[in-house]
Design an enzyme around this catalytic site. Structure first.
Site: not given
Length: 527
Positions: A164, A211, A241-243, A271, A273, A316, A332
């Site tokens: 958009r 990947r 991500g970093d890759g 990601t 994570d 994660g 928890a």
């Protein structure tokens, strides 16, 4: 709005001149080429919206069909009209208009005009018909977007915003399917206004993801580079991500080597994570944390009824962010994260090869001792169930260096150790211990309000940065500053440090940790 750019390819200078003048009169921007070589050059250097191509680009050779060859090799995103001066050449008509399964588009041509009976009004109608069917805007640039690595809630919101925002600036967006693999395999489609209308609240990614090991081989990247240049793509947005950033950086460099001008590259952190330097939150992390909290809450009643302590392992990667979020969101009793336990003799990108397994095991054992002591106090005071949230990162940090005979530092290890410790308790207080993993179900949830907003915000920022000429930048979000940018080099390098180094920079995570520790530390009974 700029006019549509139309390329006329004909070896006859009279035809080229007539078409050039006529197209200008009707407000088009004409380009002309006399040969297939000249046409190829213009197609590789200009963003052409429509091509009008003579079948024979050598009038002296009646068997010449270079025009058809050009149509066949052209990028499928460029519509084309075939011209011929031979009214009885039905073989050419059939060849031009038939369905061809070898082509990315269904037909070799979108229309067919005969020079001898060329009606200017019909010609204009055909051109307008094709342009209206093919375009919603008159694009002055073409950007591509792909999603790479693991999918994350909010990616579709980013795609919605990218398309958009780009179209508001007369930029066409090409969606690359299946990540970098799609660049090699030429799996690309135009993303139009309505094609993204209903996707912003959907999970996953409409472009799919992958990947691709092949992409990191230079020979395969050459194919991707050729596809980018052929489509006149000047900007690439990667969500991952970093890759994904490493891939974009390599691609930009190699496109510049071939084309002589850079490919702008912008990354959006996508990601669950939340392990990337340069952003307080990455796409999908908030939604995944919410999903984990909901799932753990659903386990409370069974835990109460059966007097169980659950060791819940959460996703994660190497980061403890999701474990912290899940722990504080469910109350928890304990949380186990790699940032607090993993010991390495180095803290730069080589830390993974220098993890001290035994020191890390000792840290985990001490942590489990403390958890056992806290549970003993809580159960003596009347508690009958409990939850320990463990990040998968502890296992992932240590597993590559363990011998096959070594015991992994995973959730099974924590489960077994707690069972042994609880066996020393009085039988009337002793709980059962069970392991529960929360896997891909948390990745596939619908994006939260925050992730829809974050995707929309970062998608808009990515397009605007490309328009301004920025490149090799990740757009992220800061609680203090809003949208921020980080150079690829810094984002990748800083994201691959040891967990303890990353932990030192994440002050907000410290607050979560301290809050969880304070609120779950039981009081000793008055005797």
């Amino acid at each position: 709005m700029e006019p549509f750019r139309i390329l006329v390819v004909d070896d006859n200078p009279q035809v080229r001149g007539d078409y050039e003048q006529w197209l200008k009169e009707f407000g088009f921007d004409p380009l002309v080429a006399a040969s297939i070589g000249e046409a190829r050059h213009k197609l590789s250097t200009e963003l052409i919206h429509l091509a009008i191509i003579d079948v024979r680009l050598n009038a002296e050779d009646e068997n010449n069909t270079e025009g058809l060859e050009l149509c066949r090799e052209m990028d499928p995103f460029i519509p084309r009209i075939i011209l011929t001066g031979y009214t009885d050449d039905w073989k050419i008509v059939r060849a031009a208009l038939r369905v061809d399964p070898s082509l990315s588009r269904q037909r070799l041509a979108d229309a067919f005009l005969v020079k001898e009976v060329d009606d200017p009004e019909q010609r204009l109608q055909e051109i307008n018909r094709i342009l209206v069917a093919e375009y919603e805007i008159v694009p002055n640039k073409r950007f591509a977007v792909l999603t790479s690595g693991g999918d994350a809630p909010g990616m579709n919101a980013a795609l919605w915003s990218i398309v958009r925002t780009a179209m508001k600036h007369d930029i066409e967006v090409i969606g690359v399917k299946e990540g970098y693999s799609g660049l090699i395999r030429n799996l690309m489609q135009k993303l139009k206004w309505n094609s993204v209308s209903d996707i912003m609240t959907e999970s996953g990614t409409i472009l799919l993801s992958a990947r691709s090991k092949k992409f990191f081989e230079k020979e395969n990247r050459k194919v991707a580079v050729a596809n980018i240049i052929k489509k006149n793509i000047t900007g690439l947005i990667v969500i991952g991500g970093d890759g994904s950033m490493n891939g974009a950086r390599a691609l930009a460099s190699e496109v510049a080597e071939v084309r002589g001008r850079q490919l702008g590259t912008i990354a959006i952190p996508g990601t669950i994570d939340n392990d990337l330097h340069g952003t307080d939150m990455s796409l999908g992390a908030a939604s995944a944390a919410n999903a984990m909290i909901d799932l753990v809450r659903q386990m409370v009643k069974p835990a109460q009824a059966l007097r169980m302590v659950f060791v819940v392992e959460v996703m994660g990667a190497l980061s403890g962010f999701l474990a912290l979020q899940a722990a504080i969101g469910t109350g928890a009793d304990a949380v186990i994260i790699p940032e607090e336990l993993v010991v390495s003799s180095t803290h730069d990108q080589s830390w993974k090869e220098n993890v001290d397994i035994e020191a890390t095991r000792i840290n985990l054992d001490h942590c489990l001792d403390r958890i056992d002591q806290n549970f003993a106090l809580s159960f003596a005071a009347g508690k009958r169930y409990g939850f320990v949230i463990q990040a998968e990162g502890l296992d992932r940090c240590t597993r590559p260096l363990l011998k096959k005979t070594s015991q992994r530092l995973n959730a099974e290890y924590s489960e077994q150790m707690l069972k042994e410790k609880f066996n020393a308790w009085p039988a009337t207080l002793r709980p059962e211990v069970r392991l529960q993993r929360l896997g891909y179900t948390v990745r596939g949830v619908l994006p939260s309000r925050f992730d829809v907003w974050l995707g929309a915000t970062l998608g808009k920022a990515a397009v605007e940065n490309l328009i301004q000429g920025a490149t090799n930048l990740m757009v992220g979000w800061s609680e203090r500053d809003g949208v921020v940018t980080t150079d690829f080099e810094d984002a990748v390098t800083m994201s691959n440090r040891s967990p303890s180094s990353i932990w030192a920079d994440r002050k907000g995570w410290h607050t979560l940790w301290e809050l969880q520790e304070t609120l779950t530390d039981p009081l000793p009974r008055i005797t």
